[in-house]
Design a protein around this motif. Structure first.
Motif, PDB file in Angstrom:
ATOM      1  N   SER A  74       0.943  -1.102   0.272  1.00  0.00           N
ATOM      2  CA  SER A  74      -0.089  -0.019  -0.226  1.00  0.00           C
ATOM      3  C   SER A  74       1.161   1.083  -0.304  1.00  0.00           C
ATOM      4  O   SER A  74       1.646   1.004   0.881  1.00  0.00           O
ATOM      5  N   THR A 125      -7.953 -11.030  -3.729  1.00  0.00           N
ATOM      6  CA  THR A 125      -8.016  -9.967  -2.289  1.00  0.00           C
ATOM      7  C   THR A 125      -8.438  -9.250  -2.923  1.00  0.00           C
ATOM      8  O   THR A 125      -8.329  -8.645  -4.137  1.00  0.00           O
ATOM      9  N   SER A 127      -7.476  -5.090  -3.897  1.00  0.00           N
ATOM     10  CA  SER A 127      -6.333  -4.056  -4.427  1.00  0.00           C
ATOM     11  C   SER A 127      -6.308  -3.201  -4.307  1.00  0.00           C
ATOM     12  O   SER A 127      -5.293  -2.496  -4.359  1.00  0.00           O
ATOM     13  N   HIS A 128      -7.103  -2.783  -3.347  1.00  0.00           N
ATOM     14  CA  HIS A 128      -6.943  -1.426  -2.824  1.00  0.00           C
ATOM     15  C   HIS A 128      -7.944  -1.258  -1.717  1.00  0.00           C
ATOM     16  O   HIS A 128      -9.138  -1.649  -1.136  1.00  0.00           O
ATOM     17  N   ARG A 132      -7.399  -5.164   2.518  1.00  0.00           N
ATOM     18  CA  ARG A 132      -6.798  -5.317   2.461  1.00  0.00           C
ATOM     19  C   ARG A 132      -5.350  -5.398   3.001  1.00  0.00           C
ATOM     20  O   ARG A 132      -4.905  -5.981   2.954  1.00  0.00           O
TER      21      ARG A 132
END
Length: 229
Positions: A74, A125, A127-128, A132
């Motif tokens: 991130s 999962t 992605s943002h 996450r």
């Protein structure tokens, strides 16, 4: 949510700023910090913090005298960890990356990780967004299995891995994978903690999968400790 101030308290977390959308230090972070505090961490050891989030554990390792590299996928977490390192007055290398894939041939005497580990109804999962930081596929192991596989490559001879996760995603599976990879692995810490908001929302799904008893109100957290020979 921030961790308490820890001036002078061995093994406790430093006080950190947590940006919106970044995982805040919680029970699992504190359990891993306590496990790290019990280890003999030589001054100057090269340490790697995978899935650093706010950088709280990276700062804690730096306070022990480690030379720390912290990694997160991130961008916001990377900025957050850099800020907290600056405020703490610690020189920490914080990079954006997918676990250890961008570290080349670097080796570390200590690898710590509080990765996403919550089983999620969707195998893909996020992605943002905040999810996450905790969603990890239907078995909760999308990152854990990769960490187990990468550990021998990331650890220097005699190096130590400490990773925290929920018992819901399989403590024995983690131990088996690490041992199969040639590491000496065991559980160094266990704790029973109340369900957080995510598990409360997923209670029905987790019960249907047989991962929870209907009357359960706590989950077990474990710190798995693995040493490379």
């Amino acid at each position: 949510m921030t961790a308490p101030s820890t001036s002078g308290r061995t093994g406790a977390l430093p006080s950190v700023v947590v940006l919106p959308g970044v995982y805040a230090p919680q029970h699992d972070t504190r359990l891993l910090a306590a496990a790290m505090a019990r280890e003999d961490v030589p001054p100057g050891v090269r340490a790697l913090d995978l899935c650093t989030g706010s950088g709280a554990l990276a700062v804690a390792a730096a306070r022990r005298g480690a030379r720390v590299t912290a990694v997160d996928l991130s961008r916001r977490a990377v900025w957050n960890a850099r800020f907290n390192a600056l405020v703490a007055g610690r020189r920490i290398r914080v990079v954006r990356g997918d676990l250890g894939t961008g570290l080349g041939a670097e080796r570390f005497g200590l690898v710590i990780s509080n990765p996403p580990y919550v089983p999620a109804p969707c195998e893909v999962t996020a992605s943002h967004g905040a999810a996450r930081a905790w969603d990890a596929g239907t078995h909760g192991r999308s990152l854990l299995d990769r960490i187990c596989a990468d550990a021998p490559r990331l650890l220097s001879p005699g190096g130590l891995l400490l990773v925290v996760h929920s018992g819901l995603c399989g403590t024995d599976e983690t131990l088996c994978r690490l041992r199969a990879a040639g590491l000496h692995a065991g559980v160094s810490e266990r704790a029973q903690v109340p369900f957080g908001p995510v598990l409360r929302r997923r209670r029905e799904w987790l019960c249907a999968r047989g991962l929870l008893e209907p009357a359960a109100v706590h989950e077990e957290l474990v710190v798995v400790r693995a040493r490379r020979p």
